[in-house]
Structures are given as C-alpha cells and as structure tokens.
Design an enzyme around this catalytic site. Structure first.
Site, PDB file in Angstrom:
ATOM      1  N   GLY A 115       0.816  -1.210   0.000  1.00 28.97           N
ATOM      2  CA  GLY A 115       0.000   0.000   0.000  1.00 28.97           C
ATOM      3  C   GLY A 115       0.847   1.257   0.000  1.00 28.97           C
ATOM      4  O   GLY A 115       1.988   1.270   0.455  1.00 28.97           O
TER       5      GLY A 115
ATOM      6  N   SER B  16      -1.241   6.892   3.459  1.00 25.84           N
ATOM      7  CA  SER B  16      -0.561   7.803   4.373  1.00 25.84           C
ATOM      8  C   SER B  16       0.680   7.158   4.979  1.00 25.84           C
ATOM      9  O   SER B  16       1.764   7.741   4.966  1.00 25.84           O
ATOM     10  CB  SER B  16      -1.513   8.231   5.499  1.00 25.84           C
ATOM     11  OG  SER B  16      -0.827   8.996   6.475  1.00 25.84           O
ATOM     12  N   GLN B  17       0.543   5.945   5.499  1.00 26.83           N
ATOM     13  CA  GLN B  17       1.654   5.303   6.196  1.00 26.83           C
ATOM     14  C   GLN B  17       2.627   4.603   5.255  1.00 26.83           C
ATOM     15  O   GLN B  17       3.823   4.506   5.554  1.00 26.83           O
ATOM     16  CB  GLN B  17       1.107   4.289   7.213  1.00 26.83           C
ATOM     17  CG  GLN B  17       0.428   4.912   8.412  1.00 26.83           C
ATOM     18  CD  GLN B  17       1.400   5.607   9.342  1.00 26.83           C
ATOM     19  OE1 GLN B  17       2.568   5.246   9.438  1.00 26.83           O
ATOM     20  NE2 GLN B  17       0.914   6.625  10.044  1.00 26.83           N
TER      21      GLN B  17
ATOM     22  N   GLY C  57      -1.862  -1.706 -11.884  1.00 29.79           N
ATOM     23  CA  GLY C  57      -2.417  -0.455 -12.397  1.00 29.79           C
ATOM     24  C   GLY C  57      -2.539   0.645 -11.364  1.00 29.79           C
ATOM     25  O   GLY C  57      -3.194   1.663 -11.618  1.00 29.79           O
ATOM     26  N   SER C  58      -1.902   0.491 -10.212  1.00 30.57           N
ATOM     27  CA  SER C  58      -2.009   1.503  -9.162  1.00 30.57           C
ATOM     28  C   SER C  58      -1.486   2.853  -9.632  1.00 30.57           C
ATOM     29  O   SER C  58      -0.418   2.951 -10.245  1.00 30.57           O
ATOM     30  CB  SER C  58      -1.224   1.062  -7.920  1.00 30.57           C
ATOM     31  OG  SER C  58      -1.153   2.107  -6.978  1.00 30.57           O
TER      32      SER C  58
ATOM     33  N   SER D 204      -5.984   0.488   2.686  1.00 32.28           N
ATOM     34  CA  SER D 204      -7.099   1.076   3.426  1.00 32.28           C
ATOM     35  C   SER D 204      -7.887   0.000   4.169  1.00 32.28           C
ATOM     36  O   SER D 204      -7.864  -1.186   3.819  1.00 32.28           O
ATOM     37  CB  SER D 204      -8.031   1.831   2.476  1.00 32.28           C
ATOM     38  OG  SER D 204      -8.753   0.913   1.663  1.00 32.28           O
TER      39      SER D 204
ATOM     40  N   ALA E  46     -11.108  -0.459   4.214  1.00 31.29           N
ATOM     41  CA  ALA E  46     -12.119  -1.067   3.340  1.00 31.29           C
ATOM     42  C   ALA E  46     -11.484  -2.100   2.408  1.00 31.29           C
ATOM     43  O   ALA E  46     -12.067  -3.157   2.153  1.00 31.29           O
ATOM     44  CB  ALA E  46     -12.833   0.017   2.538  1.00 31.29           C
TER      45      ALA E  46
ATOM     46  N   LYS F  39       1.930   7.128  16.283  1.00 35.47           N
ATOM     47  CA  LYS F  39       0.955   8.078  16.791  1.00 35.47           C
ATOM     48  C   LYS F  39       1.037   9.398  16.036  1.00 35.47           C
ATOM     49  O   LYS F  39       1.114  10.483  16.620  1.00 35.47           O
ATOM     50  CB  LYS F  39       1.169   8.285  18.301  1.00 35.47           C
ATOM     51  CG  LYS F  39       1.029   7.005  19.107  1.00 35.47           C
ATOM     52  CD  LYS F  39      -0.295   6.311  18.837  1.00 35.47           C
ATOM     53  CE  LYS F  39      -0.388   4.950  19.471  1.00 35.47           C
ATOM     54  NZ  LYS F  39      -1.643   4.260  19.093  1.00 35.47           N
TER      55      LYS F  39
ATOM     56  N   ASP G  27      -8.578   3.585  18.983  1.00 35.07           N
ATOM     57  CA  ASP G  27      -8.265   4.393  17.805  1.00 35.07           C
ATOM     58  C   ASP G  27      -9.522   4.796  17.048  1.00 35.07           C
ATOM     59  O   ASP G  27      -9.717   5.980  16.735  1.00 35.07           O
ATOM     60  CB  ASP G  27      -7.316   3.621  16.885  1.00 35.07           C
ATOM     61  CG  ASP G  27      -6.854   4.466  15.711  1.00 35.07           C
ATOM     62  OD1 ASP G  27      -5.927   5.265  15.886  1.00 35.07           O
ATOM     63  OD2 ASP G  27      -7.426   4.328  14.608  1.00 35.07           O
TER      64      ASP G  27
ATOM     65  N   GLU H  41     -10.884   8.733  16.958  1.00 38.67           N
ATOM     66  CA  GLU H  41     -11.016   9.596  15.780  1.00 38.67           C
ATOM     67  C   GLU H  41     -12.469  10.014  15.573  1.00 38.67           C
ATOM     68  O   GLU H  41     -12.738  11.048  14.956  1.00 38.67           O
ATOM     69  CB  GLU H  41     -10.455   8.912  14.537  1.00 38.67           C
ATOM     70  CG  GLU H  41     -11.226   7.729  14.040  1.00 38.67           C
ATOM     71  CD  GLU H  41     -10.524   6.993  12.909  1.00 38.67           C
ATOM     72  OE1 GLU H  41     -11.202   6.219  12.212  1.00 38.67           O
ATOM     73  OE2 GLU H  41      -9.302   7.171  12.722  1.00 38.67           O
TER      74      GLU H  41
END
Length: 492
Positions: A52, A55-56, A81-82, A118, A120, A169, A232, A236
């Site tokens: 992936g 963000s991370q 295809g990313s 992600s 999902a 964090k 977590d 959020e």
C-alpha cells in the site's frame, strides 16, 4: 473490555518500566544507536513487503529501507495499475531492482508483510491476502480494524502466521519527516504502540519492536490489537477528529451570535484550539492550561468545562459501544461499496472555512491567536470525557493519553493549524473521514443544544470540574511529556 495484563520479553532491545499514575508499563526507547540491533530483531526475515501507498506506506517503506540498509530487503507491493506506482518510483522503489512489485506477488515472496492498504480494502481482500501468506510469515498491521472486521464476520487470522501491530501516533508524512530530522536531532520521531496478536515463530515480539525502532519511534508502548482498534476508532470519532470539528463549528456560531465578526469568531474558536490551547497542553498538560489562566478566566473555563464534559462522556460512550459492537466497522465496509456511486463531498467550501483561509493568511507575529477561556474549557471538557470512557473500559494509561490527548495536541492539531480543520476532515483516511462526517454533527448539536444553554441559564453542575484537578491523567501526562519527541511535529 477488561484491562489487559501487559508485559513482554525481549533479548534484542532494552526493556524498561515507567510509572504512569498508579500503574507501571513496560516500554522500549528507540534511537539510531539501536539500528545495529535490527538484524537480530529481524532474524529469519530476508524480505519485508510494504503493501500500500496511502498515508503510512511511503513513510514506513522509506524509513525501513533507510534503517535496515542491506540487512533486509524492503519491497513495496501495489495493486496492478495503481496510480501510486510513479510516486513509489520517485523515491527509489523500482521493478528493475526488485523493490517494487504487484501486491500479491510481494506478499507471497516476503517473510514479513506490512499491510498498509485502506481499511475497506483489507475487509474486501483479506481472504486473498491470507491465501498468499506463507506459513511462518509475520503479518504486520498499523491499525486493528481488520481484527474487528474478522470478529464481525466470524473469521480469524490464519493460524500459521505471526500477527503483530506497530501503530505510529502520527500521520505518515510526519513519520517520515521526523525520521529524517532524527539524523541530526536526537529524539526526533513519532512514538508508537505495538501489539502481538499471534506468535507462531517465537520471534513476533522482536520483529514488532524492530519494526517500531526502524521507523524511528523514540518510545514504543505496549497494547493489544483489540485495545488499539477500540481506542483508535473511538478516538477519531470523538476527540481526535469529529469532536474537535463539532466543537469549533458550534463555538464559531456561538461567538458570532454574541456579536463577534466572522474573523474574530474563527480566531476565538479554531485558532484558539489549534494554536495556544494545543501548544500549552503539549508541553504543560491539561492542568497547565488551566493554571495559565487568571481570575475570572478560570471561572469561565470551569463553567465551560463542566457544561461540555457530560455531553462528551455520553456521546463518547455511545461511540465506543458502536465500535465495540461492530456497527462502526460495518458502516465503513458498507460505505466502501457506495463510494464509487456517492463519493464524499468536501466541507471546505462552507463560509466558516473560507473565513479560515483568510485568517490563516493574515497571521502575524504581533497578532497571536487568543487563549479564549471558554473555548479552552469546552475543548478540555470534551477531551476529558473521552479520557474517562477509555479509563472505564480498562485501556492502558499510555494508550489513553496518546489517543485522547497527545495525538491531538502533538500531531493532528498542529497540522490543522497549518492547513485547516476542514483540510484534515477532507483529506484524512476514508475511515476517519466517514467517522467525522457521522459524529461531528452530534458533538455540535449536543454542545449547542445542551451545554451552552446550561451556561447561559446558569444551570451548570460544577461536579465535573471539581473532579478535574485531582484526575489521574495529569500525572500520566507529566510522565508522557518527558517522553515527548525533542522536536515539534513537522508540517510540510
């Protein structure tokens, strides 16, 4: 959730104990001087696959590659295809040298797989991912969402693999930026928690700690995967994102109704929260913020705190129940199926956030954001409502402090101060964005409909503030402040 009994053993790193309130928790201090221990921590691991590029992903892949050098190969895995392929190539991951590949190929070839796609996507593809894992592989997560989803559908992790988590964090860009600062500034980095869910190889703890140290975490705290995702996801949807969003929208309208201009209303709501309130709490704690006030300002703070706290306690308890029951996880999975047809809109075109663009553009050294005592009291009251819900549910003190206070004032709020709360709500993870849109209006409405009328009608019960000054969280935060990274969060 019962309070987890946490302790761990490590032969590679130096475990030490810190006193947090009336408890003792084990931690590992990080630092670049420990990088020569990483080959021992990753014994038996020839390749780490980072799956992936959200963000991370970029931060973790680069930090691991830089920390491990030639001792372990770090390979990025992306779906075919990313659109992220070019971004990965731009920072040196290439198909030609085997450091970039198709995600399932990378999973199958790796001894340790860090699943950073992600939430999902994890829920949609976990069966294929599990099938690609070789026995004896270590599966790494940076969020416990998948554990919650598996419990919801009555399934489990594959029995033949380690399952560990390392959860920085802070946002991915800050994980990378502070790691780079760590080359010259001792102690720069983002603290992390770690968890071991399954240990098949007998090496799970060492690999998790090695992962955290390699990311540049100055301090690594222990938790469980269940405790992490409960705190977590709840955090959020409460204080970290939805709560602060609801607070400032309600205060912005309140201050305008009291005669402030839109610009001043924005300064006394948003700028107060993301500026002086967050900076003071970061260094001096919640109690230090209160002590910064004088005379009648303390009375205003206490009134606002006592009015906001019950609303937050009730609503955060509801959020926690929704997360624990699986309802929030199911809502994220269901939304994933709808988003192609009904993409999330943005909030930054609303009048309040256009005012914010102007206010940020006009900032100057001789015009600091005000330390509004009413705003400070509301913010702390909502924050402490979350603290007490997590305390009631038996979470570790370090986790409560991080998920309720530290991540807000040391990571997210400074980013919001630079870019805007609307920018954060519009650009964070899909899971967090969904939570903000669902729960921020609840905070807004309850504060507007219950808390502020109680203040105006002089019907505030002073009991919440009476318990504030002696609360255990203040001692916990004092200890955590000693473990604060030596630089402020980096915002590009």
């Amino acid at each position: 959730m019962n309070s987890p009994s946490l302790d761990f053993e490590t032969a590679v790193f130096d475990k030490e104990y810190v006193a947090l309130g009336d408890r003792r928790e084990a931690i590992v201090r990080g630092g670049r001087h420990l990088f020569d221990r990483l080959p021992a921590a990753f014994e038996g691991v020839r390749q780490i696959g980072v799956i992936g590029w959200g963000s991370q992903g970029p931060a973790q892949a680069q930090n691991l590659r830089d920390s491990l050098g030639d001792s372990v190969k770090v390979v990025v895995g992306l779906r075919s295809g990313s659109r992220s392929k070019g971004a990965a190539e731009a920072v040196g991951f290439r198909e030609e040298d085997g450091t970039l590949g198709e995600m399932f190929d990378v999973i199958a070839a790796s001894d340790m797989v860090l699943l950073l796609i992600s939430d999902a996507a994890q829920a949609e593809h976990y069966r294929e991912i599990f099938a690609a894992l070789r026995p004896g592989t270590t599966l790494g997560l940076s969020h416990g969402f998948l554990l919650g989803h598996l419990g919801d559908v009555g399934e489990t992790f594959p029995p033949g693999v380690d399952v560990v988590a390392v959860c920085p964090k802070g946002m991915g860009p800050s994980v990378r930026a502070l790691y780079e600062q760590g080359a010259t500034v001792n102690g720069a980095g983002i603290n992390a928690s770690f968890a071991v869910e399954q240990d098949v190889t007998g090496r799970a703890t060492e690999r998790a700690l090695g992962w955290s140290v390699a990311l540049g975490a100055p301090y690594t705290f222990q938790t469980t995967l269940e405790s992490e995702y409960l705190s977590d996801l709840s955090g959020e949807r409460a204080m970290l994102l939805a709560g602060v969003h609801g607070i400032v929208e309600s205060l912005y309208r309140r201050y305008q109704s009291q005669g402030m201009t839109p610009d001043d209303a924005f300064r006394h709501s948003v700028e107060t929260v993301t500026g002086p309130v967050s900076r003071i709490i970061s260094k001096d704690g919640l109690l230090g913020l209160y002590h910064r006030l004088d005379g009648t300002d303390r009375e205003v703070f206490a009134q606002a705190y006592s009015a906001a706290y019950p609303v937050s306690l009730e609503l955060t308890a509801e959020i926690y129940d929704e997360v624990r029951s699986g309802n929030e996880i199911r809502s994220v999975v269901l939304a994933g199926h709808r988003l192609a047809r009904f993409p999330m809109g943005k909030i930054d075109r609303a009048e309040m956030w256009k005012v914010g663009q102007r206010v940020r553009a006009e900032r100057s050294e001789d015009r600091e954001a005000p330390l509004d005592p009413f705003t400070a009291g509301v913010f702390c009251g909502v924050m402490m409502g979350q603290v007490d819900v997590l305390l009631e549910q038996g979470h570790p003190y370090s986790e409560i402090a991080n998920e309720s206070v530290i991540e807000a004032v040391d990571s997210l709020n400074p980013y919001m101060h630079a870019r805007g709360i609307a920018h954060m709500v519009d650009n964070c993870s899909t899971t967090a964005r969904l939570g903000a849109r669902k729960w921020a209006p609840r905070f807004d409405y309850l504060l507007t409909q219950q808390s502020y009328p109680a203040v105006d009608d002089k019907e505030v019960d002073p009991a919440p503030f009476a318990a504030f000054e002696q609360h255990v969280i203040h001692g916990v935060l004092r200890t955590c402040a000693e473990m604060r990274p030596s630089v402020d969060i980096f915002v590009e």
